[in-house]
Design an enzyme around this catalytic site. Structure first.
Site, PDB file in Angstrom:
ATOM      1  N   TRP A 110     -19.534  13.132  12.274  1.00  0.00           N
ATOM      2  CA  TRP A 110     -18.709  12.073  13.049  1.00  0.00           C
ATOM      3  C   TRP A 110     -17.998  12.783  14.261  1.00  0.00           C
ATOM      4  CZ3 TRP A 110     -13.690  10.182  14.066  1.00  0.00           C
ATOM      5  CH2 TRP A 110     -13.760   8.972  14.350  1.00  0.00           C
ATOM      6  N   ASN A 160     -16.365  20.599   8.007  1.00  0.00           N
ATOM      7  CA  ASN A 160     -15.402  19.311   8.221  1.00  0.00           C
ATOM      8  C   ASN A 160     -14.116  19.745   8.569  1.00  0.00           C
ATOM      9  OD1 ASN A 160     -17.573  17.661   7.304  1.00  0.00           O
ATOM     10  ND2 ASN A 160     -16.258  16.982   5.409  1.00  0.00           N
ATOM     11  N   GLY A 161     -13.388  19.019   9.529  1.00  0.00           N
ATOM     12  CA  GLY A 161     -11.950  19.342   9.979  1.00  0.00           C
ATOM     13  C   GLY A 161     -12.126  19.600  11.131  1.00  0.00           C
ATOM     14  N   GLU A 172      -3.972  -7.932   7.680  1.00  0.00           N
ATOM     15  CA  GLU A 172      -5.041  -7.362   7.179  1.00  0.00           C
ATOM     16  C   GLU A 172      -6.252  -8.063   7.287  1.00  0.00           C
ATOM     17  OE1 GLU A 172      -6.205  -4.772   5.640  1.00  0.00           O
ATOM     18  OE2 GLU A 172      -7.703  -5.399   4.354  1.00  0.00           O
ATOM     19  N   HIS A 220       6.391 -16.396  21.034  1.00  0.00           N
ATOM     20  CA  HIS A 220       6.996 -15.558  21.645  1.00  0.00           C
ATOM     21  C   HIS A 220       5.817 -14.793  22.515  1.00  0.00           C
ATOM     22  CE1 HIS A 220      11.056 -15.902  20.539  1.00  0.00           C
ATOM     23  NE2 HIS A 220      10.564 -15.694  19.184  1.00  0.00           N
ATOM     24  N   GLU A 265     -12.846  -4.999  12.219  1.00  0.00           N
ATOM     25  CA  GLU A 265     -13.733  -3.770  11.847  1.00  0.00           C
ATOM     26  C   GLU A 265     -15.267  -3.871  11.299  1.00  0.00           C
ATOM     27  OE1 GLU A 265     -11.012  -0.924   8.634  1.00  0.00           O
ATOM     28  OE2 GLU A 265     -11.338  -2.910   7.875  1.00  0.00           O
ATOM     29  N   LYS A 285     -14.898   6.113   6.709  1.00  0.00           N
ATOM     30  CA  LYS A 285     -14.246   5.792   5.596  1.00  0.00           C
ATOM     31  C   LYS A 285     -13.186   6.496   5.037  1.00  0.00           C
ATOM     32  CE  LYS A 285     -13.789   3.506   1.617  1.00  0.00           C
ATOM     33  NZ  LYS A 285     -13.099   2.444   1.824  1.00  0.00           N
TER      34      LYS A 285
HETATM   35  C1  G6P Z   1      -9.866   4.486   7.657  1.00  0.00           C
HETATM   36  C2  G6P Z   1     -10.668   3.352   6.637  1.00  0.00           C
HETATM   37  C3  G6P Z   1      -9.731   2.308   6.439  1.00  0.00           C
HETATM   38  C4  G6P Z   1      -8.480   2.792   5.445  1.00  0.00           C
HETATM   39  C5  G6P Z   1      -7.886   3.951   5.987  1.00  0.00           C
HETATM   40  C6  G6P Z   1      -6.660   4.518   5.507  1.00  0.00           C
HETATM   41  O1  G6P Z   1      -9.404   3.891   8.768  1.00  0.00           O
HETATM   42  O2  G6P Z   1     -11.756   2.838   7.438  1.00  0.00           O
HETATM   43  O3  G6P Z   1     -10.598   1.253   5.396  1.00  0.00           O
HETATM   44  O4  G6P Z   1      -7.719   1.844   5.247  1.00  0.00           O
HETATM   45  O5  G6P Z   1      -8.744   4.775   6.828  1.00  0.00           O
HETATM   46  O6  G6P Z   1      -7.417   5.332   4.442  1.00  0.00           O
HETATM   47  P1  G6P Z   1      -6.891   5.798   3.130  1.00  0.00           P
HETATM   48  O7  G6P Z   1      -8.041   6.385   2.276  1.00  0.00           O
HETATM   49  O8  G6P Z   1      -5.814   6.698   3.307  1.00  0.00           O
HETATM   50  O9  G6P Z   1      -6.397   4.441   2.233  1.00  0.00           O
END
Ligand code: G6P
Length: 599
Positions: free
Chosen positions: A76, A102-103, A472, A495, A479, A594
């Site tokens: 990614w 990764n990282g 949300e 406002h 998303e 994710k």
């Molecule tokens: C990403 C995911 C979201 C999630 C967020 C926080 O942006 O796409 O779905 O809410 O990270 O992730 P966490 O694993 O810390 O809840």
């Protein structure tokens, strides 16, 4: 976000590594690659941009070759565009060392300059390639000591074809201990059904996996059972993981409450918090820290802690918290909410709170993840793996447990729960069945979406406990459907956002029969007066709302504190069917990941 897999053992390595990459697809990626040794000791490297299908075409022929060790990666992009050169595995000048990572290597520029001066040739724009050349220059152990940042690494050397080198600092890495050999993965989901035992590598640990041996140090590795069921990681009869996970809502809420709530005894039991129960009465303030959907759960959690535990509580985005110049305060508890337990910003915020010696609690779904391990105490969601990138079931589970935690804090502080607490407890027991009633309207919501799918902008409105639900709901829509959606508190509409309202700007309104009902109705009147279209989520039996709104989705009545749980379900379904109507890749939306393991 990036995924790592690896295998060394008696079976053929390449097909295993490729299949495991598929299981990590949900994390989000834009290119992929594998490196492996065949039995003649020849090393091979294959990379492709885009979906794993592209990589599969390239390795089809290679698959027939017996392989003894392989590493794979889904990337990614962070440093450099998604192309083949930037895809992992990366390698050194002589093509003798291959690694996936990764990282983020924070000091990569300075390291790269130094290596270039020594004559190293770089091919990609990535920070990872620096690591390959560093290893060439200094050897594996010394090289990783020079790195500042975060890494999970799996690597192979040309002259050691039967070994995989691994290391971890800040980014997750798990080793599957199987009868046939050793597996490497950035996420235990990839190991479901393959092994029963795993080792979660700890920060600073390094290791060497060989055909019949495993060496990990400096700290002794701990072998623990893998608590993921292979069935849970499959779609079953559902076309998408996201729909499956929305439909698991009722079940995960029941699982979150199981063995933890005893309304007849007016009692909440949270085994994970027992060890710190003695410290709770001294706590004077709470900070809830998280990202994305977990942040919105945190906002609702803050309202719950204020109301039920009489505890001043703030919700703070992890990415802001880590750099905030805020004063250290006494008697503070922090609650870190994370589905994955690996979100880099949340982990960094936890590090700061640890330095401040706060009481650090976790609300985490992924068992054994970094946040779960690094906090002083906490509660697991036990919601099972969440694969759809847009979080759904984890959110419902978080809301249920936040209710439990606030009740637990209340009972521990005051030694007795209030009447509001008692009604909440009684209703928590019924909430799972009520979610099922909402889910039964799934087809009706799908039809309703046809009326709305052509709109490009949406405003979501709610007040009180439902304000974070509006945020949300809007997040879910943007998303996965890529439509523009904003969440707002109903009272704030005048406002600013009201300027946007016209017949092309529909409003999704959360108008349950609660103490703010009349206030929400006034807000909706203002919208109607400006020809705005209204889709209302309202309480069953509310006839008046049907006259004001263009469309209504009814949810059962419940206590105000639990309305977010019931209201979220239709918003998740609405976003899901909206995205499907647009032909989007619902489980893997563009640009999103994710598990966000980089800053
Ligand atoms: C990403 C995911 C979201 C999630 C967020 C926080 O942006 O796409 O779905 O809410 O990270 O992730 P966490 O694993 O810390 O809840």
């Amino acid at each position: 976000m990036c995924g790592i897999t690896g295998y060394i053992g008696k079976k053929e390595a390449l097909p295993i590594v490729f299949e495991n990459l598929k299981k990590l697809e949900y994390r989000g990626y834009d290119s992929a690659g594998v490196a492996f040794f065949d039995f003649s000791g020849d090393q091979k490297l294959v990379k492709a941009v885009g979906k794993l299908g592209n990589l599969e075409k390239l390795i089809k022929d290679e698959k027939s070759l017996p392989t003894m060790a392989a590493i794979g990666h889904t990337r990614w992009a962070t440093h450099g565009v998604p192309n083949e050169v930037n895809a992992h595995p990366h390698f050194d000048c002589k093509k003798e060392f291959f690694l996936v990572h990764n990282g983020i290597i924070e000091n990569y520029r300075e390291l790269k300059d130094g290596l270039m001066k020594k004559g190293h040739n770089f091919r990609s724009q990535t920070d990872t390639e620096v690591l390959a050349h560093l290893v060439e220059e200094y050897g594996f152990d010394l090289a990783i000591k020079k790195v500042i940042g975060a890494y999970a690494i799996a690597a192979i050397f040309k002259n050691e074809p039967q070994k995989i080198y691994i290391a971890r600092l800040g980014s997750p890495l798990v080793i599957g201990v199987g009868k046939d050999g050793y597996y490497v993965a950035s996420d235990p989901t990839a190991l479901a059904g393959l092994v029963k035992k795993v080792i979660f590598l700890k920060d600073g640990q390094r290791g060497l996996l060989a055909l019949n041996s495993i060496k990990i140090g400096p700290a002794r590795p701990k072998i623990v059972p893998l608590e993921i069921d292979a069935e849970q990681a499959k779609k079953g009869k559902f076309p998408h993981f996201m729909l499956k996970e929305i439909f698991e809502g009722s079940e995960v809420v029941a699982a979150a409450l199981r063995g933890r709530i005893f309304p007849q005894k007016n009692l909440i039991k949270l085994g994970g918090l027992e060890g710190v129960a003695g410290k709770i009465p001294k706590i004077k303030r709470m900070e809830i820290i998280s990202c994305g959907t977990s942040y919105y759960a945190g906002m609702i959690g803050a309202a719950l802690f204020k109301e039920l535990a009489n505890l001043p509580t703030e919700t703070i985005l992890a990415s802001e918290y880590r750099y905030a110049r805020d004063p250290k305060q006494n008697n503070t508890a922090c609650l870190f909410i994370s589905q994955s337990g690996e979100t880099a910003d949340t982990l960094a915020a936890l590090k700061k709170a640890k330095e401040r010696k706060y009481l650090n609690l976790g609300l985490v779904n992924a068992v054994g993840s970094s946040i779960a391990r690094e906090t002083d105490a906490g509660v697991y969601n036990h919601a099972g793996p969440e694969i759809g990138v847009a979080s759904t079931k984890a959110f419902l589970s978080q809301l249920s447990i936040l209710s439990l935690m606030s009740l637990y804090f209340g009972q521990t502080k005051f030694e007795k729960n209030s009447q509001t607490a008692r009604s909440l407890m009684a209703e928590l027991v019924r909430i799972s069945a009520k979610i099922q009633l909402v889910l039964k309207q799934s087809e009706a919501i799908r039809s309703l979406v046809k009326k709305y799918a052509h709109y490009k902008n949406f405003l979501y409105l709610g007040r009180g406990y439902n304000y974070p639900v509006a945020l949300e709901g809007a997040l879910k829509l943007k998303e996965i459907s890529y439509a523009h959606a904003e969440g707002y508190a109903g009272g704030e509409m005048k406002h600013g956002p009201i300027a946007l309202i016209d017949k092309n700007f529909p409003v999704v309104a959360l108008v349950n029969k609660n103490h703010l009902y009349e206030k929400m109705i006034s807000n909706l009147e203002e919208i109607k007066a400006r020809n705005g279209k209204i889709l209302a989520i309202a309480s069953i039996g509310d006839k008046a709302i049907a006259k004001l709104a263009d469309d209504v989705i009814y949810v059962p009545e419940t206590v105000e504190q639990l309305e977010p749980i019931l209201n979220t379900v239709p918003l998740q379904l609405f976003a899901y069917y909206f995205a499907v109507a647009h032909g989007n890749d619902v489980d893997k939306p563009r640009n999103l990941a994710k598990s966000v393991t980089v800053e």
